[in-house]
Design a protein around this motif. Structure first.
Motif, PDB file in Angstrom:
ATOM      1  N   GLY A  31       0.765  -1.237   0.000  1.00  0.00           N
ATOM      2  CA  GLY A  31       0.000   0.000   0.000  1.00  0.00           C
ATOM      3  C   GLY A  31       0.798   1.292   0.000  1.00  0.00           C
ATOM      4  N   LEU A  32       2.102   1.219  -0.155  1.00  0.00           N
ATOM      5  CA  LEU A  32       2.907   2.438  -0.133  1.00  0.00           C
ATOM      6  C   LEU A  32       2.515   3.397  -1.254  1.00  0.00           C
ATOM      7  CD1 LEU A  32       5.224   3.946   1.249  1.00  0.00           C
ATOM      8  CD2 LEU A  32       6.803   2.775  -0.315  1.00  0.00           C
ATOM      9  N   ALA A  33       2.117   2.858  -2.384  1.00  0.00           N
ATOM     10  CA  ALA A  33       1.749   3.699  -3.525  1.00  0.00           C
ATOM     11  C   ALA A  33       0.466   4.489  -3.278  1.00  0.00           C
ATOM     12  CB  ALA A  33       1.593   2.847  -4.779  1.00  0.00           C
ATOM     13  N   HIS A  34      -0.304   4.099  -2.283  1.00  0.00           N
ATOM     14  CA  HIS A  34      -1.616   4.721  -2.062  1.00  0.00           C
ATOM     15  C   HIS A  34      -1.715   5.476  -0.748  1.00  0.00           C
ATOM     16  CE1 HIS A  34      -2.788   2.458  -5.550  1.00  0.00           C
ATOM     17  NE2 HIS A  34      -2.368   1.348  -4.957  1.00  0.00           N
ATOM     18  N   VAL A  35      -0.586   5.850  -0.180  1.00  0.00           N
ATOM     19  CA  VAL A  35      -0.595   6.557   1.100  1.00  0.00           C
ATOM     20  C   VAL A  35      -0.946   8.022   0.857  1.00  0.00           C
ATOM     21  CG1 VAL A  35       0.847   7.362   3.011  1.00  0.00           C
ATOM     22  CG2 VAL A  35       1.081   5.036   2.169  1.00  0.00           C
ATOM     23  N   PRO A  36      -1.999   8.526   1.515  1.00  0.00           N
ATOM     24  CA  PRO A  36      -2.296   9.954   1.412  1.00  0.00           C
ATOM     25  C   PRO A  36      -1.388  10.729   2.378  1.00  0.00           C
ATOM     26  CG  PRO A  36      -3.964   8.845   2.718  1.00  0.00           C
ATOM     27  CD  PRO A  36      -2.997   7.805   2.268  1.00  0.00           C
ATOM     28  N   LEU A  37      -0.310  11.303   1.849  1.00  0.00           N
ATOM     29  CA  LEU A  37       0.650  12.019   2.692  1.00  0.00           C
ATOM     30  C   LEU A  37       0.037  13.290   3.257  1.00  0.00           C
ATOM     31  CD1 LEU A  37       3.948  11.701   0.662  1.00  0.00           C
ATOM     32  CD2 LEU A  37       3.284  10.473   2.720  1.00  0.00           C
ATOM     33  N   THR A  38       0.302  13.516   4.516  1.00  0.00           N
ATOM     34  CA  THR A  38      -0.145  14.728   5.185  1.00  0.00           C
ATOM     35  C   THR A  38       1.081  15.454   5.715  1.00  0.00           C
ATOM     36  OG1 THR A  38      -2.111  13.512   5.871  1.00  0.00           O
ATOM     37  CG2 THR A  38      -1.692  15.602   6.969  1.00  0.00           C
ATOM     38  N   ARG A  39       1.318  16.663   5.225  1.00  0.00           N
ATOM     39  CA  ARG A  39       2.508  17.421   5.632  1.00  0.00           C
ATOM     40  C   ARG A  39       2.505  17.813   7.100  1.00  0.00           C
ATOM     41  NH1 ARG A  39       2.920  21.949   1.142  1.00  0.00           N
ATOM     42  NH2 ARG A  39       0.714  21.513   1.020  1.00  0.00           N
ATOM     43  N   LEU A  45       6.138  12.801   8.330  1.00  0.00           N
ATOM     44  CA  LEU A  45       7.385  13.551   8.134  1.00  0.00           C
ATOM     45  C   LEU A  45       8.588  12.727   8.596  1.00  0.00           C
ATOM     46  CD1 LEU A  45       6.264  17.121   9.243  1.00  0.00           C
ATOM     47  CD2 LEU A  45       6.564  16.241   6.918  1.00  0.00           C
ATOM     48  N   LEU A  46       8.449  12.031   9.712  1.00  0.00           N
ATOM     49  CA  LEU A  46       9.522  11.165  10.188  1.00  0.00           C
ATOM     50  C   LEU A  46       9.770  10.019   9.203  1.00  0.00           C
ATOM     51  CD1 LEU A  46      11.533  10.606  12.477  1.00  0.00           C
ATOM     52  CD2 LEU A  46       9.733   9.283  13.605  1.00  0.00           C
ATOM     53  N   GLY A  47       8.708   9.459   8.671  1.00  0.00           N
ATOM     54  CA  GLY A  47       8.837   8.389   7.670  1.00  0.00           C
ATOM     55  C   GLY A  47       9.558   8.873   6.420  1.00  0.00           C
ATOM     56  N   LEU A  48       9.183  10.055   5.926  1.00  0.00           N
ATOM     57  CA  LEU A  48       9.854  10.617   4.744  1.00  0.00           C
ATOM     58  C   LEU A  48      11.325  10.905   5.026  1.00  0.00           C
ATOM     59  CD1 LEU A  48       7.068  13.022   3.458  1.00  0.00           C
ATOM     60  CD2 LEU A  48       7.861  10.908   2.359  1.00  0.00           C
ATOM     61  N   LEU A  49      11.601  11.419   6.219  1.00  0.00           N
ATOM     62  CA  LEU A  49      12.988  11.680   6.607  1.00  0.00           C
ATOM     63  C   LEU A  49      13.789  10.377   6.653  1.00  0.00           C
ATOM     64  CD1 LEU A  49      15.133  13.700   7.586  1.00  0.00           C
ATOM     65  CD2 LEU A  49      14.300  13.274   9.906  1.00  0.00           C
ATOM     66  N   GLY A 105      10.961   3.504   7.445  1.00  0.00           N
ATOM     67  CA  GLY A 105      10.318   4.773   7.082  1.00  0.00           C
ATOM     68  C   GLY A 105       9.013   4.533   6.343  1.00  0.00           C
ATOM     69  N   GLU A 106       8.999   3.524   5.488  1.00  0.00           N
ATOM     70  CA  GLU A 106       7.769   3.175   4.770  1.00  0.00           C
ATOM     71  C   GLU A 106       6.716   2.626   5.730  1.00  0.00           C
ATOM     72  OE1 GLU A 106      10.074   2.122   0.586  1.00  0.00           O
ATOM     73  OE2 GLU A 106       9.536   0.495   1.948  1.00  0.00           O
ATOM     74  N   VAL A 107       7.153   1.906   6.747  1.00  0.00           N
ATOM     75  CA  VAL A 107       6.220   1.417   7.773  1.00  0.00           C
ATOM     76  C   VAL A 107       5.574   2.616   8.468  1.00  0.00           C
ATOM     77  CG1 VAL A 107       6.069   0.245  10.011  1.00  0.00           C
ATOM     78  CG2 VAL A 107       7.354  -0.808   8.145  1.00  0.00           C
ATOM     79  N   SER A 112       1.507   0.153   8.324  1.00  0.00           N
ATOM     80  CA  SER A 112       1.179  -1.221   7.956  1.00  0.00           C
ATOM     81  C   SER A 112       1.913  -2.235   8.825  1.00  0.00           C
ATOM     82  CB  SER A 112       1.537  -1.439   6.477  1.00  0.00           C
ATOM     83  OG  SER A 112       1.455  -2.794   6.140  1.00  0.00           O
ATOM     84  N   ARG A 113       1.164  -3.015   9.564  1.00  0.00           N
ATOM     85  CA  ARG A 113       1.765  -4.114  10.333  1.00  0.00           C
ATOM     86  C   ARG A 113       2.318  -5.198   9.411  1.00  0.00           C
ATOM     87  NH1 ARG A 113      -2.802  -3.784  14.731  1.00  0.00           N
ATOM     88  NH2 ARG A 113      -1.800  -2.312  16.123  1.00  0.00           N
TER      89      ARG A 113
END
Length: 160
Positions: A31-39, A45-49, A105-107, A112-113
């Protein structure tokens, strides 16, 4: 011409190995391709970092393998010289740790467990590969210099 060929091989292996485990599989199956990122979400933000840091560390390792070791990250096209510079001064497996940072970071991004379980299975498999194949191969190939390196540098936990 040799440098260009090495750069091409390094790029191909990077896309095939860490690209598969930290890129394609999480995008396609977790599901990484479908994550609605919230700034404004600190977890996102920690995951993106973490993903950016892991990717930067991975690229640094790939460069060191090519530049110092004259090889690639692939077990079938390994460095010709033992790499003990750069991040390899602090930890023996910074490339695997870089992939770990990316996937964790993707987790954080996906929450996603199953992706976390995928990472755990991957990390156990990497440990088995490192202990069962990679380290014995490096001992045979580099002898006493690798033995000295293993005494001075830890497998997973960086020594600062």
């Amino acid at each position: 011409m040799k440098g260009l060929w090495l750069a091409l091989r390094s790029t191909v292996w990077a896309a095939l190995l860490p690209g598969l485990f930290a890129g394609y599989v999480p995008l396609r199956f977790f599901g990484l391709a479908h994550v609605p990122l919230t700034r404004t979400n600190p977890i996102h933000l920690l995951g993106l970092l973490a993903i950016a840091l892991g990717a930067l560390l991975l690229l640094t390792c790939i460069w060191e393998f090519a530049y110092s070791g004259r090889g690639t990250l692939s077990p079938v096209d390994p460095p010709r010289d033992l790499v003990v510079k750069g991040l390899y001064r602090y930890v023996r497996n910074p490339m695997y740790l870089s992939v770990t940072v990316v996937v964790l970071g993707e987790v954080l991004l996906t929450g996603s467990r199953p992706l976390f379980l995928y990472w755990a299975v991957w990390f156990v498999a990497v440990n088995l590969f490192v202990i069962g194949y990679e380290e014995p191969f490096l001992r045979r190939r580099f002898g006493e210099s690798y033995e000295r390196y293993t005494r001075d540098v830890r497998r997973w936990l960086p020594r600062l």
